[in-house]
Design an enzyme around this catalytic site. Structure first.
Site, PDB file in Angstrom:
ATOM      1  N   ASN A 148       0.871  -1.179   0.000  1.00 17.45           N
ATOM      2  CA  ASN A 148       0.000   0.000   0.000  1.00 17.45           C
ATOM      3  C   ASN A 148       0.908   1.228   0.000  1.00 17.45           C
ATOM      4  O   ASN A 148       1.463   1.586   1.039  1.00 17.45           O
ATOM      5  CB  ASN A 148      -0.887  -0.033   1.258  1.00 17.45           C
ATOM      6  CG  ASN A 148      -1.728   1.226   1.406  1.00 17.45           C
ATOM      7  OD1 ASN A 148      -1.836   2.014   0.463  1.00 17.45           O
ATOM      8  ND2 ASN A 148      -2.305   1.404   2.574  1.00 17.45           N
ATOM      9  N   TRP A 149       1.055   1.822  -1.170  1.00 18.70           N
ATOM     10  CA  TRP A 149       1.964   2.975  -1.278  1.00 18.70           C
ATOM     11  C   TRP A 149       1.392   4.224  -0.601  1.00 18.70           C
ATOM     12  O   TRP A 149       2.113   5.194  -0.409  1.00 18.70           O
ATOM     13  CB  TRP A 149       2.222   3.304  -2.747  1.00 18.70           C
ATOM     14  CG  TRP A 149       3.036   2.308  -3.510  1.00 18.70           C
ATOM     15  CD1 TRP A 149       3.476   1.085  -3.083  1.00 18.70           C
ATOM     16  CD2 TRP A 149       3.513   2.457  -4.857  1.00 18.70           C
ATOM     17  NE1 TRP A 149       4.192   0.461  -4.075  1.00 18.70           N
ATOM     18  CE2 TRP A 149       4.227   1.284  -5.184  1.00 18.70           C
ATOM     19  CE3 TRP A 149       3.406   3.453  -5.831  1.00 18.70           C
ATOM     20  CZ2 TRP A 149       4.833   1.097  -6.425  1.00 18.70           C
ATOM     21  CZ3 TRP A 149       4.000   3.264  -7.066  1.00 18.70           C
ATOM     22  CH2 TRP A 149       4.708   2.096  -7.359  1.00 18.70           C
ATOM     23  N   LYS A 150       0.107   4.213  -0.302  1.00 21.80           N
ATOM     24  CA  LYS A 150      -0.568   5.408   0.238  1.00 21.80           C
ATOM     25  C   LYS A 150      -0.302   6.600  -0.690  1.00 21.80           C
ATOM     26  O   LYS A 150      -0.205   6.413  -1.899  1.00 21.80           O
ATOM     27  CB  LYS A 150      -0.127   5.682   1.681  1.00 21.80           C
ATOM     28  CG  LYS A 150      -0.175   4.419   2.550  1.00 21.80           C
ATOM     29  CD  LYS A 150      -0.056   4.698   3.999  1.00 21.80           C
ATOM     30  CE  LYS A 150       0.015   3.382   4.752  1.00 21.80           C
ATOM     31  NZ  LYS A 150      -0.049   3.527   6.180  1.00 21.80           N
TER      32      LYS A 150
ATOM     33  N   HIS B 168      -9.470   0.877   4.637  1.00 27.74           N
ATOM     34  CA  HIS B 168      -8.219   1.101   5.366  1.00 27.74           C
ATOM     35  C   HIS B 168      -8.510   2.025   6.554  1.00 27.74           C
ATOM     36  O   HIS B 168      -9.333   2.940   6.452  1.00 27.74           O
ATOM     37  CB  HIS B 168      -7.172   1.718   4.432  1.00 27.74           C
ATOM     38  CG  HIS B 168      -5.810   1.726   5.051  1.00 27.74           C
ATOM     39  ND1 HIS B 168      -5.432   2.676   5.962  1.00 27.74           N
ATOM     40  CD2 HIS B 168      -4.755   0.885   4.914  1.00 27.74           C
ATOM     41  CE1 HIS B 168      -4.188   2.415   6.367  1.00 27.74           C
ATOM     42  NE2 HIS B 168      -3.757   1.334   5.740  1.00 27.74           N
TER      43      HIS B 168
ATOM     44  N   GLU C 187      -7.018   4.480   7.715  1.00 32.43           N
ATOM     45  CA  GLU C 187      -6.847   5.918   7.440  1.00 32.43           C
ATOM     46  C   GLU C 187      -8.089   6.477   6.750  1.00 32.43           C
ATOM     47  O   GLU C 187      -8.496   7.611   6.995  1.00 32.43           O
ATOM     48  CB  GLU C 187      -5.579   6.135   6.589  1.00 32.43           C
ATOM     49  CG  GLU C 187      -4.323   5.916   7.433  1.00 32.43           C
ATOM     50  CD  GLU C 187      -3.117   5.416   6.662  1.00 32.43           C
ATOM     51  OE1 GLU C 187      -3.094   5.522   5.412  1.00 32.43           O
ATOM     52  OE2 GLU C 187      -2.185   4.898   7.315  1.00 32.43           O
TER      53      GLU C 187
ATOM     54  N   GLU D  22      -5.610  -5.437  10.300  1.00 38.13           N
ATOM     55  CA  GLU D  22      -4.597  -4.426  10.570  1.00 38.13           C
ATOM     56  C   GLU D  22      -4.911  -3.721  11.889  1.00 38.13           C
ATOM     57  O   GLU D  22      -5.716  -2.774  11.915  1.00 38.13           O
ATOM     58  CB  GLU D  22      -4.584  -3.378   9.461  1.00 38.13           C
ATOM     59  CG  GLU D  22      -4.295  -3.935   8.088  1.00 38.13           C
ATOM     60  CD  GLU D  22      -3.706  -2.862   7.179  1.00 38.13           C
ATOM     61  OE1 GLU D  22      -2.568  -3.042   6.745  1.00 38.13           O
ATOM     62  OE2 GLU D  22      -4.371  -1.845   6.946  1.00 38.13           O
TER      63      GLU D  22
ATOM     64  N   GLY E 247       2.070   1.888  10.803  1.00 34.90           N
ATOM     65  CA  GLY E 247       2.987   3.029  10.682  1.00 34.90           C
ATOM     66  C   GLY E 247       3.630   3.430  12.001  1.00 34.90           C
ATOM     67  O   GLY E 247       4.229   4.497  12.107  1.00 34.90           O
TER      68      GLY E 247
ATOM     69  N   SER F 278       3.185  -2.525  10.316  1.00 38.41           N
ATOM     70  CA  SER F 278       4.641  -2.496  10.529  1.00 38.41           C
ATOM     71  C   SER F 278       5.324  -3.824  10.179  1.00 38.41           C
ATOM     72  O   SER F 278       6.284  -4.231  10.842  1.00 38.41           O
ATOM     73  CB  SER F 278       4.980  -2.070  11.961  1.00 38.41           C
ATOM     74  OG  SER F 278       4.497  -0.753  12.200  1.00 38.41           O
TER      75      SER F 278
ATOM     76  N   GLY G 219       2.682  -1.286   4.315  1.00 36.92           N
ATOM     77  CA  GLY G 219       2.721   0.151   4.033  1.00 36.92           C
ATOM     78  C   GLY G 219       4.149   0.603   3.802  1.00 36.92           C
ATOM     79  O   GLY G 219       4.708   0.465   2.718  1.00 36.92           O
ATOM     80  N   GLY G 220       4.770   1.135   4.853  1.00 37.41           N
ATOM     81  CA  GLY G 220       6.109   1.734   4.746  1.00 37.41           C
ATOM     82  C   GLY G 220       7.117   0.870   4.001  1.00 37.41           C
ATOM     83  O   GLY G 220       7.842   1.363   3.120  1.00 37.41           O
TER      84      GLY G 220
HETATM   85  C1  PEP Z   1      -0.908  -0.090   6.030  1.00 37.65           C
HETATM   86  O1  PEP Z   1      -1.019   1.110   5.891  1.00 37.65           O
HETATM   87  O2  PEP Z   1      -1.746  -0.833   5.535  1.00 37.65           O
HETATM   88  C2  PEP Z   1       0.233  -0.587   6.792  1.00 37.65           C
HETATM   89  C3  PEP Z   1       0.204  -1.830   7.214  1.00 37.65           C
HETATM   90  O3  PEP Z   1       1.253   0.305   7.035  1.00 37.65           O
HETATM   91  P1  PEP Z   1       2.674  -0.017   7.728  1.00 37.65           P
HETATM   92  O4  PEP Z   1       3.188  -1.289   7.110  1.00 37.65           O
HETATM   93  O5  PEP Z   1       3.528   1.158   7.392  1.00 37.65           O
HETATM   94  O6  PEP Z   1       2.410  -0.171   9.181  1.00 37.65           O
END
Ligand code: PEP
Length: 252
Positions: free
Chosen positions: A9-11, A97, A99, A169, A175, A215, A236-237
């Site tokens: 997920n590049w956001k 998601h 967010e 999640e 994050g 994470s 994500g990251g």
């Molecule tokens: C996400 O946004 O779906 C996610 C899991 O982010 P991160 O891996 O950065 O925690």
């Protein structure tokens, strides 16, 4: 057998040029280094999807969006429909998601509409669920997640539910660098599979991919992905660096 899926997920990150570089690195590494039973998915900003679809057309890496409208078409300025995504060759769409739930007020009932319209247009929803920290602290996480799943997904027919991918999640792990332990992840994934079994039966439950997100990185991926009911990750990251993203997939 259910699919193993590693979705990035590049956001709201990467310019087009940066996105093209990341995509071509992932495609090349995946070709050389990955088992072919692990499905990679890149969920990119809307504006890059068309360009990246062309780059991914001959690869095994699939393309995903991060959202879609709950409406079919019409006067909804700034929105993107599921039919538009389907028309440019998008395969998956992240829905719900945390967010989007938090910053854009998406509710379980709105998400039920988005799930419906995504499925009608041949997209595979990656449906996100997960509890905030205060719910985890009073041990209410299972009831919280079960309600999200019930309200957004349990109106679906067997056939339609069979197309859904779920991503658990925990919000406190997204994050933040804090990851759920493998025991916490396994416990929740098993509870979700049990809930699906009770509603749709064992065959559908056993075929549903349930991803973990929060994470995940190369250093903790192997432990999380070795859990019996963890069928992949939503990243994500770490999906913003090709080496880390592919190394997570290699942990299988
Ligand atoms: C996400 O946004 O779906 C996610 C899991 O982010 P991160 O891996 O950065 O925690």
């Amino acid at each position: 057998m259910r699919k193993k899926i590693i979705a990035g997920n590049w956001k709201m990150n990467k310019t087009l040029e940066e996105g093209k570089i990341l995509t071509s690195e992932v495609v090349n590494m995946a070709k050389d280094e990955l088992r072919d039973d692990v499905q990679l998915v890149l969920c990119t900003p809307f504006i890059h999807l068309s360009n990246l679809q062309t780059m991914l057309a001959d690869s095994t890496v699939a393309l995903g969006a991060q959202n879609c409208s709950n409406h079919a078409s019409g006067a909804y300025t700034g929105e993107t429909s599921a039919a538009m995504l389907q028309s440019i060759g998008v395969d998956y769409v992240i829905l719900g998601h945390s967010e989007r739930r938090e910053y854009f007020g998406e509710t379980d009932f709105l998400l039920a509409e988005k799930v419906d319209i995504a499925l009608e247009n041949g997209l595979i929803p990656i449906f996100c669920c997960g509890e905030p920290l205060e719910i985890r602290e009073r041990d209410g996480q299972q009831a919280y997640v079960q309600q999200q799943i019930e309200e957004s997904l349990f109106h679906l027919s067997d056939e339609k539910f069979g197309k859904i991918v779920i991503a658990y999640e925990p919000i406190w792990a997204i994050g933040t660098g804090k990851t759920a332990s493998s025991d916490q992840a396994q416990e929740m994934h098993a509870a979700i599979r049990k809930q699906i079994t009770e509603k749709y039966g064992e065959e559908i439950a056993n075929n549903t991919s349930i991803l973990y997100g929060g994470s995940m990185k190369p250093a903790n991926a192997e432990e999380l992905l070795s859990c019996m009911d963890v069928d992949g990750g939503l990243i994500g990251g770490a999906s913003l660096k090709s080496r880390d993203f592919v190394d997570i997939a290699k942990s299988y």
